[in-house]
Write a protein that holds these residues in place. Structure first.
Motif, PDB file in Angstrom:
ATOM      1  N   SER A  71       1.046  -0.816   0.093  1.00  0.00           N
ATOM      2  CA  SER A  71      -0.108  -0.350  -0.005  1.00  0.00           C
ATOM      3  C   SER A  71       1.062   1.154   0.034  1.00  0.00           C
ATOM      4  O   SER A  71       0.435   2.273  -0.492  1.00  0.00           O
ATOM      5  CB  SER A  71      -0.896  -0.170   1.504  1.00  0.00           C
ATOM      6  N   ILE A  72       1.875   0.946   0.582  1.00  0.00           N
ATOM      7  CA  ILE A  72       2.508   2.352   1.133  1.00  0.00           C
ATOM      8  C   ILE A  72       3.177   2.958  -1.039  1.00  0.00           C
ATOM      9  O   ILE A  72       3.601   3.547  -0.582  1.00  0.00           O
ATOM     10  CB  ILE A  72       3.496   1.576   1.517  1.00  0.00           C
ATOM     11  N   VAL A  73       3.714   1.456  -1.950  1.00  0.00           N
ATOM     12  CA  VAL A  73       4.466   1.971  -2.762  1.00  0.00           C
ATOM     13  C   VAL A  73       2.978   2.319  -3.866  1.00  0.00           C
ATOM     14  O   VAL A  73       3.134   3.076  -4.393  1.00  0.00           O
ATOM     15  CB  VAL A  73       5.029   0.430  -3.164  1.00  0.00           C
ATOM     16  N   GLY A  74       1.934   1.559  -3.467  1.00  0.00           N
ATOM     17  CA  GLY A  74       0.815   2.039  -4.485  1.00  0.00           C
ATOM     18  C   GLY A  74       1.192   3.337  -4.231  1.00  0.00           C
ATOM     19  O   GLY A  74      -0.059   4.319  -4.990  1.00  0.00           O
ATOM     20  N   GLY A  75       0.134   4.002  -3.085  1.00  0.00           N
ATOM     21  CA  GLY A  75       0.254   5.436  -2.871  1.00  0.00           C
ATOM     22  C   GLY A  75       1.560   6.149  -2.890  1.00  0.00           C
ATOM     23  O   GLY A  75       0.682   7.163  -3.209  1.00  0.00           O
ATOM     24  N   PHE A  76       2.095   6.199  -3.170  1.00  0.00           N
ATOM     25  CA  PHE A  76       3.172   6.602  -3.271  1.00  0.00           C
ATOM     26  C   PHE A  76       2.662   6.889  -5.495  1.00  0.00           C
ATOM     27  O   PHE A  76       2.763   7.994  -5.797  1.00  0.00           O
ATOM     28  CB  PHE A  76       4.778   6.311  -3.713  1.00  0.00           C
ATOM     29  N   VAL A  77       2.579   6.208  -5.560  1.00  0.00           N
ATOM     30  CA  VAL A  77       2.628   5.916  -7.024  1.00  0.00           C
ATOM     31  C   VAL A  77       0.911   6.801  -7.645  1.00  0.00           C
ATOM     32  O   VAL A  77       1.080   7.370  -8.664  1.00  0.00           O
ATOM     33  CB  VAL A  77       2.190   4.183  -7.805  1.00  0.00           C
ATOM     34  N   ASN A  78       0.000   6.263  -6.729  1.00  0.00           N
ATOM     35  CA  ASN A  78      -1.039   7.549  -7.278  1.00  0.00           C
ATOM     36  C   ASN A  78      -0.922   8.732  -6.363  1.00  0.00           C
ATOM     37  O   ASN A  78      -1.466   9.653  -6.541  1.00  0.00           O
ATOM     38  CB  ASN A  78      -2.125   6.421  -6.130  1.00  0.00           C
ATOM     39  N   PRO A 107      -5.679   4.757 -16.819  1.00  0.00           N
ATOM     40  CA  PRO A 107      -5.836   6.369 -16.386  1.00  0.00           C
ATOM     41  C   PRO A 107      -5.275   6.362 -15.002  1.00  0.00           C
ATOM     42  O   PRO A 107      -5.844   5.627 -13.882  1.00  0.00           O
ATOM     43  CB  PRO A 107      -7.183   6.335 -16.205  1.00  0.00           C
ATOM     44  N   SER A 108      -5.925   7.804 -14.065  1.00  0.00           N
ATOM     45  CA  SER A 108      -5.620   7.950 -12.660  1.00  0.00           C
ATOM     46  C   SER A 108      -6.490   7.943 -11.989  1.00  0.00           C
ATOM     47  O   SER A 108      -6.439   7.775 -10.748  1.00  0.00           O
ATOM     48  CB  SER A 108      -5.511   9.340 -13.052  1.00  0.00           C
ATOM     49  N   SER A 109      -8.202   8.267 -12.568  1.00  0.00           N
ATOM     50  CA  SER A 109      -9.388   7.590 -11.789  1.00  0.00           C
ATOM     51  C   SER A 109      -9.834   6.003 -11.429  1.00  0.00           C
ATOM     52  O   SER A 109      -9.392   5.616 -10.373  1.00  0.00           O
ATOM     53  CB  SER A 109     -10.273   7.898 -12.290  1.00  0.00           C
ATOM     54  N   GLU A 110      -8.561   5.258 -12.973  1.00  0.00           N
ATOM     55  CA  GLU A 110      -8.657   3.683 -11.934  1.00  0.00           C
ATOM     56  C   GLU A 110      -7.626   3.660 -10.745  1.00  0.00           C
ATOM     57  O   GLU A 110      -7.541   2.941 -10.071  1.00  0.00           O
ATOM     58  CB  GLU A 110      -8.031   3.281 -13.425  1.00  0.00           C
ATOM     59  N   LEU A 111      -6.395   4.772 -10.633  1.00  0.00           N
ATOM     60  CA  LEU A 111      -5.294   4.725  -9.862  1.00  0.00           C
ATOM     61  C   LEU A 111      -5.965   5.182  -8.817  1.00  0.00           C
ATOM     62  O   LEU A 111      -6.058   4.079  -7.715  1.00  0.00           O
ATOM     63  CB  LEU A 111      -4.059   5.445 -10.523  1.00  0.00           C
ATOM     64  N   ARG A 112      -7.082   5.648  -8.381  1.00  0.00           N
ATOM     65  CA  ARG A 112      -7.200   5.849  -7.641  1.00  0.00           C
ATOM     66  C   ARG A 112      -8.114   5.161  -7.151  1.00  0.00           C
ATOM     67  O   ARG A 112      -8.556   5.115  -5.576  1.00  0.00           O
ATOM     68  CB  ARG A 112      -8.056   7.637  -7.500  1.00  0.00           C
ATOM     69  N   PHE A 113      -9.146   4.519  -7.695  1.00  0.00           N
ATOM     70  CA  PHE A 113     -10.159   3.668  -7.654  1.00  0.00           C
ATOM     71  C   PHE A 113      -9.113   2.360  -7.227  1.00  0.00           C
ATOM     72  O   PHE A 113      -9.714   1.888  -5.828  1.00  0.00           O
ATOM     73  CB  PHE A 113     -10.920   3.023  -8.634  1.00  0.00           C
ATOM     74  N   ARG A 114      -8.611   2.012  -6.999  1.00  0.00           N
ATOM     75  CA  ARG A 114      -8.234   0.464  -7.079  1.00  0.00           C
ATOM     76  C   ARG A 114      -7.082   0.652  -5.452  1.00  0.00           C
ATOM     77  O   ARG A 114      -6.158  -0.279  -4.472  1.00  0.00           O
ATOM     78  CB  ARG A 114      -6.571  -0.022  -8.109  1.00  0.00           C
TER      79      ARG A 114
END
Length: 228
Positions: A130-137, A149-156
């Motif tokens: 989640s920490i890694v994913g948080g940086f990506v988001n 897309p960014s909307s899919e990044l935020r959703f995931r």
């Protein structure tokens, strides 16, 4: 019903009250974990309990509520600063969880012989991811946007965060059944802590679940438009 008073207004008032109650419960939990760990000089399992407990039950719980409109700690912040506040709490809380878990893993030969250990180990892995994913988001690098897309990044990120928090709070709940708590905490007090943890979990996920449902609705609408 007064003029201008709608169901949405009533829900905001109820949510604000629940949010305030949740903050008080989280504050009490933080005191409990600190006092218990301090009484045992922050040694071994006491340090593990303090690091993972405060990490998930206090800091990550606060991070989960950071974008809520009724959160008294963040409602005066801009959306960008709310995201920064959320990121800081997630990084600090997640780091505490990982350090507390690694300390426990290094002091035991058998780690997954209990449900607390199994769920806690899974929660630690998800926390790191989640920490890694948080940086990506948060930074949304170009390579990530090429994949989705960014909307899919935020959703995931929203969905993955809820799963991680659920696993972490589940591990804490199961931890109340451990020998550590039965040895150092009054058995009449433990059910009260279990109830508080369950309430904090339920109240904390109100905002992120609401946000997830909104994102899911937008996601479904976007996919339907793409299919036409």
């Amino acid at each position: 019903m007064p003029e201008g008073y709608t169901k949405a207004t009533a829900w905001l008032q109820i949510h604000s009250l629940l949010n305030s109650i949740n903050h008080m419960l989280i504050f009490l939990v933080a005191i409990f974990f600190f006092v218990l760990a301090r009484s045992l000089e922050f040694k071994d399992t006491a340090m593990h309990m303090f690091m993972t407990g405060v990490g998930f039950h206090v800091l990550i719980a606060q991070a989960m509520m950071s974008h809520s409109k009724v959160n008294p700690l963040t409602r005066w912040l801009s959306h960008r600063n709310k995201s920064r506040f959320h990121a800081i709490l997630q990084i600090v809380g997640g780091s505490m969880v990982l350090l507390g878990s690694l300390g426990k893993f290094s002091s035991k030969e058998v780690h997954f012989n209990t449900w607390h250990g199994r769920v806690g180990g899974t929660a630690s892995f998800f926390c790191a991811a989640s920490i890694v994913g948080g940086f990506v988001n948060y930074f949304q690098p170009k390579f990530a946007l090429k994949v989705m897309p960014s909307s899919e990044l935020r959703f995931r990120h929203n969905l993955f965060g809820l799963v991680t928090f659920s696993l972490g709070m589940g591990a804490i709940y199961l931890g109340y059944y451990s020998k550590f708590f039965s040895k150092y905490v009054d058995t009449d007090f433990i059910p009260g802590m279990m109830l508080i943890t369950a309430i904090v979990y339920g109240l904390t996920i109100i905002a992120p679940v609401t946000s997830l449902l909104t994102k899911l609705k937008y996601r479904s609408k976007r996919k339907a438009e793409q299919a036409q």
